[in-house]
Design an enzyme around this catalytic site. Sequence first.
Site, PDB file in Angstrom:
ATOM      1  N   CYS A 104      -6.460  -1.176   1.995  1.00  0.00           N
ATOM      2  CA  CYS A 104      -5.369  -0.211   2.111  1.00  0.00           C
ATOM      3  C   CYS A 104      -4.349  -0.536   1.032  1.00  0.00           C
ATOM      4  O   CYS A 104      -3.572  -1.487   1.178  1.00  0.00           O
ATOM      5  CB  CYS A 104      -4.733  -0.267   3.501  1.00  0.00           C
ATOM      6  SG  CYS A 104      -3.309   0.833   3.675  1.00  0.00           S
ATOM      7  N   GLY A 105      -4.352   0.226  -0.040  1.00  0.00           N
ATOM      8  CA  GLY A 105      -3.440  -0.041  -1.144  1.00  0.00           C
ATOM      9  C   GLY A 105      -1.994   0.214  -0.783  1.00  0.00           C
ATOM     10  O   GLY A 105      -1.108  -0.601  -1.108  1.00  0.00           O
ATOM     11  N   HIS A 106      -1.724   1.323  -0.097  1.00  0.00           N
ATOM     12  CA  HIS A 106      -0.323   1.594   0.247  1.00  0.00           C
ATOM     13  C   HIS A 106       0.184   0.548   1.229  1.00  0.00           C
ATOM     14  O   HIS A 106       1.345   0.136   1.174  1.00  0.00           O
ATOM     15  CB  HIS A 106      -0.163   3.015   0.804  1.00  0.00           C
ATOM     16  CG  HIS A 106      -0.257   3.122   2.288  1.00  0.00           C
ATOM     17  ND1 HIS A 106      -1.458   3.297   2.953  1.00  0.00           N
ATOM     18  CD2 HIS A 106       0.699   3.060   3.251  1.00  0.00           C
ATOM     19  CE1 HIS A 106      -1.230   3.349   4.258  1.00  0.00           C
ATOM     20  NE2 HIS A 106       0.067   3.202   4.468  1.00  0.00           N
ATOM     21  N   ASP A 267      -3.863  11.198   3.878  1.00  0.00           N
ATOM     22  CA  ASP A 267      -2.952  10.228   3.282  1.00  0.00           C
ATOM     23  C   ASP A 267      -1.788  10.972   2.649  1.00  0.00           C
ATOM     24  O   ASP A 267      -1.982  11.840   1.792  1.00  0.00           O
ATOM     25  CB  ASP A 267      -3.697   9.402   2.231  1.00  0.00           C
ATOM     26  CG  ASP A 267      -2.977   8.108   1.881  1.00  0.00           C
ATOM     27  OD1 ASP A 267      -1.739   8.099   1.896  1.00  0.00           O
ATOM     28  OD2 ASP A 267      -3.664   7.111   1.592  1.00  0.00           O
TER      29      ASP A 267
END
Length: 348
Positions: A104-106, A267
Amino acid sequence: MTALPADGIRVTDYHTAGEPFRIVADGLPPAPGDTVAERCATAVGPGGSGTAPRPGPLDALRRFLVQEPRGHAGMYGGFVVPPDDDGAHLGVLFWHKDGFSTACGHGTIALAAWAVDTGRVPAGEDDRDVPVRIDVPSGRVTATVHRAAGRTTGVTFRNVPARVTARKVPVATGLGVVEADLAHAGACYASVPARDLGLTVDRASLPELARAGREIRAALAGHPATWHPDGPLLSGVYGVILHEELPDAPGGPRQRNVTVFADGQIDRSPCGSGTSARIALLVGEGRLEEGRVLTHESVAGTVLTGRAVPGGDPVTGLVTEVTGTAHRTGEAHFTLDPDDALGAGFLL
């Protein structure tokens, strides 16, 4: 609901480019395992999957926090757990409304900002760049928290290697047959131009985009290119990126996307790990040469930027860096009234 401590559970909420991230650092039920990947497998449970976990204390707490009346279908979050070893500051188990994810980058951006903002990772008043190493189920990621005048101004994270596994895979949808490109960047993402579906990436088209994303994800289930050599936890399409071209920015290509993940969840950000996947695909197409930057926009109008670190290869593995901002939106102390029939949570 048996996973909630007697005095409730405390959370800190952030958002990264519009996408929520709910952080839980204390009061967690046990998460057995020697690594974060093993702890994620514990949370998923024997015979479960990322989007269909088996019942258990960690999953019960996930549902308690993500579902109404405390959350909503677009909520996202993470459980802070011990790292794999002393080389990282912390570990995290990512979760959403349908289960658990391996990347999960965010969330990585939000978690790094939180770690420095709260002093969990110390930062001096004059420090401009503070490294935060985080173990996630797909591996170790390194974030750099950018600071000015004692405040966090942004975060850049270096993801696990991204690699392209297939191009132009035909997929039948209700809007016709389209071709998907597949790339792994901590999770597997399928990329499809929205115009190939007769759609545009805007708010009015969200129902059709979400429907198409679910169809594409289901159609690619079991495709060999979605398999990861480290096993089923990292295999299968996690997200479908429906993207469109925008006029180039001065530093490189500019695109807008909607990333549809899990069972139709959208997203709000441009998707951090998905941005890594897009970078690998663009490098392979010769559109993101060394020194150029992808400007990645979301349907909400927020932006992440990303680049490829020199020396990698999009097929064998490309290291990417993604930059964005995260802001704290609040803190909460959630409790459960034993007489509340809806207290454990529900989704509409």
